[in-house]
Design a protein around this motif. Structure first.
Motif, short mmCIF file in Angstrom:
data_model
loop_
_atom_site.label_atom_id
_atom_site.label_comp_id
_atom_site.label_asym_id
_atom_site.label_seq_id
_atom_site.Cartn_x
_atom_site.Cartn_y
_atom_site.Cartn_z
N GLN A 88 0.76 -1.28 -0.09
CA GLN A 88 -0.01 -0.25 -0.12
C GLN A 88 0.75 1.41 -0.09
O GLN A 88 0.46 2.18 -0.54
N ASN A 89 2.09 1.11 0.46
CA ASN A 89 2.79 2.43 0.93
C ASN A 89 4.29 2.24 0.96
O ASN A 89 4.85 1.34 1.84
N SER A 90 5.10 2.45 -0.26
CA SER A 90 6.47 1.97 -0.52
C SER A 90 7.26 2.85 0.47
O SER A 90 8.64 2.61 0.33
N GLY A 91 6.71 4.03 0.90
CA GLY A 91 7.46 4.99 1.71
C GLY A 91 8.28 5.92 0.84
O GLY A 91 8.36 7.08 1.09
N ILE A 153 10.05 -3.57 4.52
CA ILE A 153 10.85 -2.38 4.14
C ILE A 153 11.87 -1.99 5.03
O ILE A 153 11.52 -1.81 6.10
N ARG A 154 13.25 -1.60 4.62
CA ARG A 154 14.31 -1.23 5.33
C ARG A 154 14.81 -0.06 4.74
O ARG A 154 15.21 0.16 3.77
N ILE A 477 2.60 -0.31 -4.51
CA ILE A 477 3.31 -1.14 -5.48
C ILE A 477 2.33 -2.34 -5.89
O ILE A 477 1.53 -2.83 -5.08
N GLU A 478 2.27 -2.60 -7.30
CA GLU A 478 1.46 -3.81 -7.78
C GLU A 478 2.34 -4.96 -8.40
O GLU A 478 3.84 -4.67 -8.41
N LYS A 479 1.79 -6.10 -8.47
CA LYS A 479 2.26 -7.17 -9.04
C LYS A 479 1.45 -7.55 -10.25
O LYS A 479 0.17 -7.82 -9.94
N PHE A 480 2.13 -7.80 -11.41
CA PHE A 480 1.16 -8.45 -12.47
C PHE A 480 1.67 -9.75 -12.82
O PHE A 480 2.73 -10.03 -13.10
N SER A 481 0.59 -10.57 -13.10
CA SER A 481 0.82 -11.95 -13.52
C SER A 481 0.56 -12.16 -14.97
O SER A 481 -0.67 -12.03 -15.43
#
Length: 600
Positions: A88-91, A153-154, A477-481
């Motif tokens: 939802q939030n990559s920062g 996330i780091r 951030i998404e992932k597409f298959s």
């Protein structure tokens, strides 16, 4: 009269049989040269009209399988793909991205000049002092390391500005980031691939400021950095800790800069002969990096501007290898979309957003008479990302239908990905896939993951983090298959046996990839082994992206559902620079989960 008609009918049948028994010219069918690039589209279309008559016999087969370079065609995949929200939030806004080897974490970073992100530096990490005179500090992170499986996330600290920088991986998997804005423009930064590593920065490593430059890997695993704003030259990166002082003028960059520039972030691809294909604006050359001499000039690509801010996308198409390779290994470059030559001026000054280009151009670098072959995409596109998939297809995703790159200079997001199949017949290589619901405009990224999905993020059309504008800063951030991950094809998906597959290989080495595959009669003609070099992606450019289709000597069935694939490593660093790759086993177009392997 009847006898004459019968004779005429028989002759017609004989002619038709003769025509349809000719070989197809679609794609590389073996180690010999493909149909010359200089031939007309009419000749290509005539040859490819014959292919559908043979398609039924080609399903599941690859041409010249006995030479070990076959492409398993497999059944047509009609599943349109599927989107999922990964984070939802990559920062940090994903302006730049690369997948780091072994640790399976993606590095995102933006521009430190923005002073703010959506994630703070962790306790104990000193804040960045950006104004030493007034002691002004920035305690926000501008770099994050994200686990692609757990989404952990780091945050990492950066001292120099990375805005519009470039990058690539060393032989041992360390990320080398070059250039940026102002104080970061001459910087080389190093981030090793480990869970607890931090950035090491050398602010004077480069001889010229590099802002919007392209970094490319050379056959020995070292780097060249080309171009950048007001840098019409290139240089070679010295070993870590050393400062380069030598510049090489680029006539290509000098000749292609125009009032809108249009030659920033040039496309640089390592050809299979060890020379560098360099494309800027609408022109291209082949440069020998050993002598710094231009060895070939290619025809101009008409239609408009292809580099930043025109921002087409580009890919070096998969390189097909054999057990015994020919002296000249074919290599094709693809360039898709872009903008009209004055598109940036018209969007920025006149607020007129012209339609993006809708063509895809392909060039065979090693043909006797190279010429661009141009196909039309189903829709126009600028700022898109081209992603090489592990089965040899290309995903074209993100971007807009109107305008150019720049702050708020594009509109009408292109939500629909395209699948480009290089080996299909001319005019039938594109397929529209399932659309996303998130606009991915300026500053978006896309890259292939080990599990075959594509990680997609970014989009920031603003100078900073803003949410009150038509296309706000995007942190999801998404992932597409892709279609090969259709659940109905799950039983066709191989599984590489990790313990029985080597972690290092040498050039030209014969090696085994052990797979588990629940399919009867697994034939060599239905199997591929591919190796994917993870790219550094930013501003619609995927630096050093490379896919190799290895030669296969044999496929041997073992007990149960296990098989040994006997493959041959790439022949030299010209074809595949040393370093880390994801290796996949592909059955009838369906890839396994990739495993990390290193060419040494």
């Amino acid at each position: 009269m009847r006898t004459s008609r019968r004779l005429l009918w028989k002759l017609s049948i004989i002619v038709l049989l003769a025509v349809f028994s000719q070989p197809s010219f679609s794609g590389h069918t073996g180690p010999s040269d493909e149909m010359e690039s200089g031939n007309s589209h009419e000749h290509e279309a005539a040859a490819e009209m014959m292919q559908p008559q043979r398609a039924g016999n080609r399903k599941g087969r690859g041409g010249r399988g006995g030479r070990g370079g076959a492409v398993a065609q497999g059944p047509e995949m009609n599943w349109p793909g599927q989107w999922e929200l990964f984070l939802q939030n990559s920062g940090v806004s994903a302006m730049h991205a690369i997948l780091l080897p072994l640790i399976n974490k993606v590095q995102f970073y933006d521009a430190t000049i923005w002073r703010i992100s959506q994630i703070k530096l962790p306790p104990g990490v000193p804040c960045h002092v950006f104004d030493h005179v007034h002691n002004k500090i920035d305690c926000w992170a501008h770099s994050v390391l994200i686990d692609i499986n757990t989404a952990h996330i780091r945050p990492l600290s950066l001292e120099t500005d990375t805005w519009c920088s470039s990058g690539g991986l060393t032989v041992n998997g360390t990320l080398v980031s070059t250039g940026g804005f102002q104080g970061g423009a001459n910087t080389a930064r190093y981030l090793a691939a480990c869970d607890n590593c931090n950035w090491v920065e050398y602010p004077k490593a480069l001889a010229a400021p590099r802002w919007y430059s392209t970094q490319a890997t050379l056959p020995d695993g070292t780097f060249i950095v080309v171009g950048g704003r007001q840098a019409l030259n290139y240089e070679y990166i010295l070993p870590e800790g050393m400062d380069n002082k030598i510049l090489h003028d680029s006539h290509l960059l000098k000749q292609t800069t125009d009032p809108e520039e249009n030659n920033l972030y040039p496309f640089i691809w390592l050809n299979t002969d060890g020379n560098l294909f360099m494309f800027a604006n609408n022109r291209s050359i082949l440069l020998n990096p050993k002598t710094n001499k231009v060895v070939k000039e290619f025809p101009q690509l008409p239609g408009g501007a292809r580099n930043y801010p025109g921002s087409a996308s580009s890919a070096l198409l998969p390189i097909r290898l054999y057990v015994k390779n020919p002296p000249v290994i074919p290599a094709d470059v693809l360039i898709c979309g872009g903008a009209r030559q004055d598109g940036y001026f018209r969007a920025d000054r006149l607020k007129q957003f012209d339609p993006a280009l809708n063509d895809c151009a392909r060039l065979s670098l090693n043909g006797r008479k190279p010429a661009w072959k141009i196909e039309k995409m189903p829709m126009s596109r600028v700022m898109s990302d081209a992603v090489l998939l592990p089965n040899g297809e290309v995903l074209i995703v993100n971007g807009a239908k109107q305008g150019t790159s720049g702050w708020g200079l594009a509109k009408d997001p292109n939500f629909t990905p395209l699948l480009y199949s290089p080996n299909k017949q001319f005019g039938k290589r594109f397929k529209e896939l399932a659309a996303s619901a998130i606009p991915r405009m300026y500053h978006s990224i896309a890259l292939a993951l080990p599990d075959g999905k594509v990680l997609i993020g970014g989009s920031n059309t603003n100078d900073g983090y803003r949410y009150d504008v038509p296309f706000p800063t995007e942190l999801r951030i998404e992932k597409f298959s892709p279609p090969y991950l259709d659940p109905a094809l799950a039983n066709m998906r191989p599984k590489i046996v990790h313990a029985d597959t080597p972690k290092q290989i040498k050039f030209g080495q014969m090696f085994n990839v052990k797979i588990e595959l629940k399919q009867p009669n697994v034939a060599k003609e239905n199997v591929m082994v591919t190796m994917l070099a993870p790219p550094f992606t930013t501003h619609a450019v995927s630096m050093n992206m490379r896919l190799l289709m290895l030669g296969i000597a044999d496929v041997k069935k073992e007990q149960g559902d296990f098989h040994q694939i006997q493959a041959v490593a790439p022949p030299s660093g010209n074809v595949a620079p040393p370093g880390y790759y994801l290796i996949y086993a592909v059955y009838n177009g369906v890839p396994s989960v990739g495993e990390w392997i290193q060419i040494v």
